[in-house]
Design a protein around this motif. Sequence first.
Motif, PDB file in Angstrom:
ATOM      1  N   SER A 234     -57.786 -50.525 -61.429  1.00  0.00           N
ATOM      2  CA  SER A 234     -58.072 -52.060 -61.347  1.00  0.00           C
ATOM      3  C   SER A 234     -56.910 -52.450 -61.763  1.00  0.00           C
ATOM      4  CB  SER A 234     -59.363 -51.977 -62.074  1.00  0.00           C
ATOM      5  OG  SER A 234     -59.371 -53.476 -62.254  1.00  0.00           O
ATOM      6  N   ILE A 235     -56.362 -53.360 -60.767  1.00  0.00           N
ATOM      7  CA  ILE A 235     -55.247 -54.148 -61.396  1.00  0.00           C
ATOM      8  C   ILE A 235     -55.360 -55.771 -61.208  1.00  0.00           C
ATOM      9  CG2 ILE A 235     -53.624 -52.312 -60.411  1.00  0.00           C
ATOM     10  CD1 ILE A 235     -52.997 -54.516 -58.151  1.00  0.00           C
ATOM     11  N   THR A 236     -54.736 -56.316 -62.070  1.00  0.00           N
ATOM     12  CA  THR A 236     -54.953 -58.042 -61.909  1.00  0.00           C
ATOM     13  C   THR A 236     -53.621 -58.701 -61.077  1.00  0.00           C
ATOM     14  OG1 THR A 236     -53.937 -58.067 -64.039  1.00  0.00           O
ATOM     15  CG2 THR A 236     -56.056 -58.094 -64.060  1.00  0.00           C
ATOM     16  N   THR A 244     -51.782 -69.161 -62.957  1.00  0.00           N
ATOM     17  CA  THR A 244     -52.194 -68.841 -64.306  1.00  0.00           C
ATOM     18  C   THR A 244     -53.340 -67.864 -64.415  1.00  0.00           C
ATOM     19  OG1 THR A 244     -53.441 -70.811 -64.859  1.00  0.00           O
ATOM     20  CG2 THR A 244     -51.035 -70.690 -65.286  1.00  0.00           C
ATOM     21  N   ASP A 246     -55.659 -64.706 -63.754  1.00  0.00           N
ATOM     22  CA  ASP A 246     -55.693 -63.537 -63.030  1.00  0.00           C
ATOM     23  C   ASP A 246     -56.798 -62.895 -62.340  1.00  0.00           C
ATOM     24  OD1 ASP A 246     -52.942 -63.381 -63.673  1.00  0.00           O
ATOM     25  OD2 ASP A 246     -53.246 -62.226 -65.567  1.00  0.00           O
ATOM     26  N   ASN A 248     -59.161 -59.669 -60.990  1.00  0.00           N
ATOM     27  CA  ASN A 248     -58.899 -58.152 -60.757  1.00  0.00           C
ATOM     28  C   ASN A 248     -59.216 -57.753 -59.275  1.00  0.00           C
ATOM     29  OD1 ASN A 248     -59.394 -57.446 -63.588  1.00  0.00           O
ATOM     30  ND2 ASN A 248     -61.124 -58.755 -63.472  1.00  0.00           N
ATOM     31  N   ASN A 300     -47.092 -55.887 -58.255  1.00  0.00           N
ATOM     32  CA  ASN A 300     -46.743 -55.010 -59.498  1.00  0.00           C
ATOM     33  C   ASN A 300     -47.898 -54.170 -59.895  1.00  0.00           C
ATOM     34  OD1 ASN A 300     -45.948 -54.254 -61.873  1.00  0.00           O
ATOM     35  ND2 ASN A 300     -45.404 -56.405 -62.589  1.00  0.00           N
ATOM     36  N   VAL A 301     -47.526 -52.879 -59.771  1.00  0.00           N
ATOM     37  CA  VAL A 301     -48.448 -52.060 -60.651  1.00  0.00           C
ATOM     38  C   VAL A 301     -47.775 -51.423 -61.753  1.00  0.00           C
ATOM     39  CG1 VAL A 301     -50.004 -50.192 -60.241  1.00  0.00           C
ATOM     40  CG2 VAL A 301     -49.503 -51.770 -58.416  1.00  0.00           C
ATOM     41  N   ALA A 302     -48.214 -51.576 -62.809  1.00  0.00           N
ATOM     42  CA  ALA A 302     -47.602 -51.070 -63.985  1.00  0.00           C
ATOM     43  C   ALA A 302     -46.136 -51.014 -64.173  1.00  0.00           C
ATOM     44  CB  ALA A 302     -48.326 -49.613 -64.254  1.00  0.00           C
ATOM     45  N   GLY A 303     -45.678 -52.074 -63.444  1.00  0.00           N
ATOM     46  CA  GLY A 303     -44.033 -52.054 -63.746  1.00  0.00           C
ATOM     47  C   GLY A 303     -43.280 -51.795 -62.404  1.00  0.00           C
ATOM     48  N   TYR A 305     -43.088 -51.771 -58.216  1.00  0.00           N
ATOM     49  CA  TYR A 305     -43.249 -52.904 -57.141  1.00  0.00           C
ATOM     50  C   TYR A 305     -43.888 -52.227 -55.937  1.00  0.00           C
ATOM     51  CZ  TYR A 305     -42.264 -56.490 -60.271  1.00  0.00           C
ATOM     52  OH  TYR A 305     -42.306 -57.366 -61.393  1.00  0.00           O
ATOM     53  N   TYR A 334     -48.944 -45.256 -62.151  1.00  0.00           N
ATOM     54  CA  TYR A 334     -50.122 -45.458 -62.953  1.00  0.00           C
ATOM     55  C   TYR A 334     -50.472 -44.507 -64.103  1.00  0.00           C
ATOM     56  CZ  TYR A 334     -54.289 -48.565 -63.337  1.00  0.00           C
ATOM     57  OH  TYR A 334     -55.066 -49.626 -63.860  1.00  0.00           O
ATOM     58  N   ASN A 335     -49.361 -43.343 -64.319  1.00  0.00           N
ATOM     59  CA  ASN A 335     -49.333 -42.511 -65.323  1.00  0.00           C
ATOM     60  C   ASN A 335     -50.506 -41.702 -65.197  1.00  0.00           C
ATOM     61  OD1 ASN A 335     -46.852 -43.061 -66.492  1.00  0.00           O
ATOM     62  ND2 ASN A 335     -47.664 -44.645 -67.609  1.00  0.00           N
TER      63      ASN A 335
END
Lengths: 522, 388
Positions: A234-236, A244, A246, A248, A300-303, A305, A334-335
């Motif tokens: 799940s990303i925002t 402004t 976000d 999900n 952007n997914v956890a830094g 692109y 996503y580690n």
Amino acid sequence: MEESKKPQSIFVLGWIILILGILFTLLSGFLILGKTVLSEEVELWIDQYFDFEAFTLLIILMVFRSLYHLVMGIALLKGQNWGRLWFLWLMLIETGLGLLDPDLMDAGRAVIFLLFLYFLTRPGITFYLGKVTVPVKYTFKSLFSRPLTTVLTILGISLVSFMFCGVLMLANGIAKVLVATGEDDNVVFMEEDKFNEVQSMLSPEEVDKIENLGYFVFDEEFGEQLLSPELVASITLPDINDPTKDKNVTMRGTNEIAPRLRRNFRMVEGEMYEMGLPNCIVGKSLTKRMANCNIGDSVNVAGDYFRVIGVFETGGTMYDSEIWTDLFSLRDSYNRQGVGGSIVLGRLEDGNDMAALKKELDENPDLEVKAFIEKDYYKTQSENTTGFLKYLGMFICVVFALGATIGAMITMYSAVANRTNEIATMRSLGFQGEGIQAAFLIESMMIGALGAVIGIAVASVLSTIEIQMFSTVNFFGEFYLKMTLTLLTVLYTFIFAISMGFVGGVFPSIKATRMKIIDAFR
Amino acid sequence: MKLLKLIVKNAFRHRLRTILTILGLAITIMSFGIVRNVLEVFSFSEDDLIPGHLITRHKTSMMQFLPYSHLDKMRQVEGVEAVTYGFWMGVRYGDDPEEFFARMAIDQDNFYKIRSDWITSEEDIEDFKTVKNAALITPALALKKDWEEGDVITVGCDYFETVSLDVEIVGQFEFAQEQNRQAEFMLVRGDLFRRAIGQEVSPEMEHQVGWIELLADPPDEATEIATRVDSLFMNSDMETKTEPVNAYANAQVERFRTIITALQVSSYLMIGVILLVLLNTMSMVARERINENAVLKTLGFRGKHLVILNFGESMFVALIGAVLGAALIWPGIKLFKTLMPFLQQVKFEWITVVWVIPAMIIVGILASLVPVIKATNTSIVDGLRTLE
């Protein structure tokens, strides 16, 4: 002959219904007491046979059924005409529901349906209404003799109908998206004890074991089984209208086979993502709603692109509100190294049925996963969400409806009071009390029906708006739907509104029959 | 005074009709009250916020953790008064789905510097800091489970199922917010939880936190301070999003927007039905009294008297309905809760009763318009001529 037969059959019917009503009352009383004050063993026993989620609905239906059986039974035994009308009306409802929605066809309904057919095919149907002349024309003409009062009542009922219809439409809309998602021959594998995709995590070994089960279709083109391990996250993303805020979004990392597992999958624009590259494709619903979701943008997914290189659609399913990318790229960003996927989706081969697969999973202690048919999985999820809405909505509607019913009652009482002269005239013209009663009842049912027409008309406008809904499937996910008006919803709303009119009209109409001609003329 | 007597007598001239009207109003007001109470579950009051309270989460996802090292870096930022962290642990307790209570793991050393809305004694804070497996509970939870200071409880975490902690209850804390007073809540030491996920899930988890809370000083510059904090981690793989707590809470509530809107619409529809029912009765009154009003006028009653009479009758019925309906809200919610197992958070809030009063006054005024206009516009001659 007819005359002597009439009370007899009605009494038999009355007794049957009364006994049914008493049985229903006892059962619902037992269930309610068992859940609240009786011993824990009783409660356990009840829990074992009625699952908790459905229990509330069961109780409501039970209480409702016992009430209407009791009232109808007593009315029939007392030879009340409205009892017969009500009996006809409810049989019509139950038959209609049973025929239109096969899911609702239970044993009780089947019996009522048969009874209805029996009475319908008998010439003796006349004992309900046939022997009584109903001044139908009078009913229609007097409906708007006091326009303000009638219109106010119709509006009151239409507000309740609107709400009732809206709740059902919302539930339909959710069900439509979630049921459209998923196919009959796809199997979802998920970690045991987990309830949704985001929480589930399968190890690479588990994924391998699932691949080796050998239940899946072999695809010549890929030279592999039709099977895809999928990582769901799940990303925002910022809202397109208000950056402004976000929202999900569900991101699904998968392989080249995944699109083939969704038969409705189609690229609208651009290209497919490639394995090993940080590219992604975006579901059609998102392009209009989220920033950064058009071809050429980056998500952007956890830094890291992910470049958007295509737009896809899957025919109005949940997947239309998702972003798809390559499993390995997403896993690394996503580690989630060391995870094989959140779920595995596979297409079952013909002949290998689900039961055998489930049995094998049960017997295999090394593989702690559970499997569902994809369609059933989404159906269950949709039942959770719509169930919540339906319970809440119906409770409010029913309480609310009581208020509007009383409004109808006030109108009908005043109609009877204002027309004492007319009633007396009709009586002296030879109309029987029962016919006049039916006239008033039909009038108040007409008010209900007109209310339903307005309510449904206004509610149908809602179906043009696309709304956002939280999803229980993916925990933090959201999806978009349109409220959907179906034939069954229209029917339900009519039944609901006409019943409101009926209940509101019963007591005033009894008053109309009881009036003595002499008194009425005075 | 005489008019008042007339109003009451008039109102009960058609006893059945008036009783039905009041009943109709009361039932609809009750459902209105229930809906407003359900809406209260989704709302929070800005007054309860701590000034300058910021919350930081991972930029991409609410479910992603943040590195513990962020806390130290944030402490250096100008305007950041205090920093603390927290984890959501879940609600499940044991196997029984009904035996649930909420719990969080929090920074044992710093939480009290920010969370002034958690009221606890100095002594309990000291115990929480020193006892290695300390936990604090709310009085409501203590009462429900019959737990006392010194009891050792085993709690788990909903999403890391292998995690299991034996915590010792060292004291109690209470929410300052009125609406959270009855909450069943537990706070567990953050370092205990971090060690557990480090052992059970993966070693690097020990150095992560669920979210970070900051106290901005001065509170007016909270937004600028938030931007400053986020810019520290810009372009790292652990980008942050810092926002005032109310913005964060709003985002949570935003998910349920559709349901909230639907409930709000239905509550307005209910007011509509109340108005229609009363309007219906009052329009009947208007029709019946044409004759009588003319007689009153010939007797010397002035237009304003007739206005007061009709308006008073409408108000009288509306207010009896309001009082009865408001009295029914509480039992209505009891019934609602027995039927809705998933909405147990719904509580009776006095504010909903307060809502009813102005709504009913407006309804009363609007409904009295029909008879008032009719009474003042009909001349004596026309009024006397009308036959009912």
